[in-house]
Design a protein around this motif. Structure first.
Motif, PDB file in Angstrom:
ATOM      1  N   TYR A   1      33.063  40.262   2.541  1.00  0.00           N
ATOM      2  CA  TYR A   1      33.361  39.643   3.841  1.00  0.00           C
ATOM      3  C   TYR A   1      33.716  38.164   3.688  1.00  0.00           C
ATOM      4  CZ  TYR A   1      31.823  43.620   6.614  1.00  0.00           C
ATOM      5  OH  TYR A   1      31.736  44.852   7.193  1.00  0.00           O
ATOM      6  N   GLU A   2      34.718  37.735   4.440  1.00  0.00           N
ATOM      7  CA  GLU A   2      34.970  36.303   4.600  1.00  0.00           C
ATOM      8  C   GLU A   2      33.999  35.851   5.697  1.00  0.00           C
ATOM      9  OE1 GLU A   2      39.218  35.163   4.887  1.00  0.00           O
ATOM     10  OE2 GLU A   2      38.554  33.981   6.625  1.00  0.00           O
ATOM     11  N   ILE A   3      33.201  34.804   5.401  1.00  0.00           N
ATOM     12  CA  ILE A   3      32.127  34.426   6.328  1.00  0.00           C
ATOM     13  C   ILE A   3      32.409  33.069   6.966  1.00  0.00           C
ATOM     14  CG2 ILE A   3      29.619  34.046   6.543  1.00  0.00           C
ATOM     15  CD1 ILE A   3      29.379  35.543   3.780  1.00  0.00           C
ATOM     16  N   HIS A   4      32.281  33.010   8.286  1.00  0.00           N
ATOM     17  CA  HIS A   4      32.390  31.743   9.013  1.00  0.00           C
ATOM     18  C   HIS A   4      31.136  31.587   9.862  1.00  0.00           C
ATOM     19  CE1 HIS A   4      36.683  31.513   7.979  1.00  0.00           C
ATOM     20  NE2 HIS A   4      36.627  32.821   8.090  1.00  0.00           N
ATOM     21  N   TYR A   5      30.761  30.338  10.124  1.00  0.00           N
ATOM     22  CA  TYR A   5      29.514  30.101  10.882  1.00  0.00           C
ATOM     23  C   TYR A   5      29.802  29.163  12.059  1.00  0.00           C
ATOM     24  CZ  TYR A   5      24.437  29.879  11.439  1.00  0.00           C
ATOM     25  OH  TYR A   5      23.153  30.019  11.915  1.00  0.00           O
ATOM     26  N   ILE A   6      29.387  29.548  13.247  1.00  0.00           N
ATOM     27  CA  ILE A   6      29.512  28.641  14.395  1.00  0.00           C
ATOM     28  C   ILE A   6      28.115  28.146  14.786  1.00  0.00           C
ATOM     29  CG2 ILE A   6      30.298  28.363  16.789  1.00  0.00           C
ATOM     30  CD1 ILE A   6      32.337  30.556  16.363  1.00  0.00           C
ATOM     31  N   GLY A   7      27.961  26.825  14.803  1.00  0.00           N
ATOM     32  CA  GLY A   7      26.694  26.213  15.208  1.00  0.00           C
ATOM     33  C   GLY A   7      26.987  24.978  16.041  1.00  0.00           C
ATOM     34  N   THR A   8      25.962  24.193  16.325  1.00  0.00           N
ATOM     35  CA  THR A   8      26.209  22.969  17.093  1.00  0.00           C
ATOM     36  C   THR A   8      26.787  21.902  16.164  1.00  0.00           C
ATOM     37  OG1 THR A   8      23.950  22.302  16.654  1.00  0.00           O
ATOM     38  CG2 THR A   8      24.357  23.335  18.770  1.00  0.00           C
TER      39      THR A   8
END
Ligand SMILES: CC(=O)N[C@H]1[C@@H](OP(=O)(O)OP(=O)(O)OC[C@H]2O[C@@H](n3ccc(=O)[nH]c3=O)[C@H](O)[C@@H]2O)O[C@H](CO)[C@@H](O)[C@@H]1O
Length: 356
Positions: free
Chosen positions: A30-37
């Motif tokens: 998997y290509e992983i992306h992270y959304i956070g503050t």
């Protein structure tokens, strides 16, 4: 290429389960992306792993009155717009949300973009952010059977909680060196949750001379909560927050005194560390840590001391007693059935993934 967006933040308990999934996701390609503050503690935790981190604007969802209650809805709306843009650009197969207020605009945007979404609830009852997100999610994973009962029948799955594999690979020598301990005395780990806990910190520091007679004490006290005056106490070391050293500290721990955050207690159980829990009081929360702690006591994994009942003698006594009877707790923990959370979650993620 298969793509996933992970989201979750605010406190470490809303980030470490996501981190636990990363090696398995990478293994599956998997290509992983992270959304956070923009500036939450999740940012450095994720960036240090080399994962693409995207910050969004976010407002805290409060149950109490504050002037910020007027401006925060605007920030959440802005976060929703940003999430829409990010998801339309990345086109992930799946969004996996670990909860915390930052996830609300992300999950709402995923629903708008028709991206399958899984959310995970660590506690006995859903937190406010997850409560808002449940109607928008395809699946809701639960750590505790008690939480499953409160979820919509067609969405709830009991998965347990994903635990970082690295925690099982601690090194005793490294742990002792990091703490400056000789290894001659048993080690007491004090951990007040990922943000620290002033009540626990104070109670422990009040009985330090007695504790250090019996134990070497390593204290994870929370950001801004280390105190200069305890810097040179023999047999006591304080860290505000540790990252990769956590596994080595667990490795040298003979007994833990901890808040009853869901991840912390599941880690103690998985690593079979006897423990005394001081749950966050119902005055300061929705009371889930009390339920967590009571359940662990009932199953013979932990002893519990409620914050209102702390006295110097009582605290020392329960730590010493639990340490004396440690084998009993270790045996109970060994006999507990545990879910293979990482595999259960990975199977679900794969089921929802269309591209390859
Ligand atoms: C005050 C608050 O809202 N607490 C909640 C928060 O706790 P909190 O964020 O404290 O989360 P947990 O206790 O569940 O987990 C803490 C995590 O941080 C890690 N750790 C901790 C200290 C440190 O120095 N280094 C480190 O890596 C622990 O190993 C663990 O993985 O989320 C939990 C899971 O939803 C809830 O059960 C708690 O009630």
């Amino acid at each position: 290429m298969k793509k996933i967006v992970l989201t979750g933040g605010g406190t470490a308990g809303h980030v470490t389960p996501n981190i636990a999934l990363i090696p398995a996701l990478k293994k599956e390609g998997y290509e992983i992306h992270y959304i956070g503050t923009y500036d939450g503690m999740e940012r450095s935790m994720i960036e240090s792993l080399g994962i693409n981190y995207i910050g969004i604007s976010s407002g805290k969802l409060r149950r109490y009155k504050s002037v910020k209650n007027l401006t925060d809805p605007l920030r959440v709306l802005k976060g929703f717009g940003e999430s829409l843009k990010i998801l339309k650009r990345l086109k992930p197969d799946v969004v996996f949300s670990k909860g915390g207020f930052v996830t609300v605009p992300v999950v709402f945007a995923a629903k708008t973009c028709k991206i399958p979404t899984i959310i995970h609830e660590s506690d006995m009852s859903p937190g406010l952010a997850n409560k808002l997100c449940i109607p928008k999610a395809d699946y809701v994973l639960a750590n505790f059977p008690e939480a499953l009962e409160k979820l919509p029948k067609n969405k709830g799955i009991l998965s347990g909680t994903p635990i970082r594999e690295e925690l099982f690979e601690g090194d005793r020598e490294k742990g002792l060196r990091f703490c400056g301990f000789s290894g001659d005395k048993p080690v007491l780990l004090v951990v007040g949750g990922s943000l620290g806990a002033s009540a626990v910190n104070e109670a422990v520091r009040n009985i330090l001379p007695k504790l250090t007679e019996r134990f070497d004490v390593v204290h994870l006290c929370g950001k801004g909560k280390a105190k200069e005056e305890y810097k040179d106490v023999k047999g006591y070391v304080q860290f505000e927050y540790v990252s990769e050293e956590m596994k080595d500290i667990f490795k040298i721990t003979d007994i833990a005194l901890s808040r009853a955050g869901a991840n912390a207690i599941c880690e103690l159980l998985a690593l079979r560390i006897p423990n005394v829990l001081i749950p966050l009081s119902a005055k300061a929360s929705r009371g889930d840590q009390i339920l967590n702690a009571d359940s662990f006591k009932k199953q013979g994994f932990s002893e519990v001391l409620y914050e209102e009942d702390i006295t110097e003698e009582g605290l020392l006594d329960i730590i010493l007693r639990t340490y004396e009877n440690r084998q009993e707790y270790i045996d109970n923990m060994k006999n507990s059935p545990q879910k293979d959370a990482i595999n259960i979650i990975m199977e679900l993620i794969k089921k929802l993934t269309k591209s390859d």
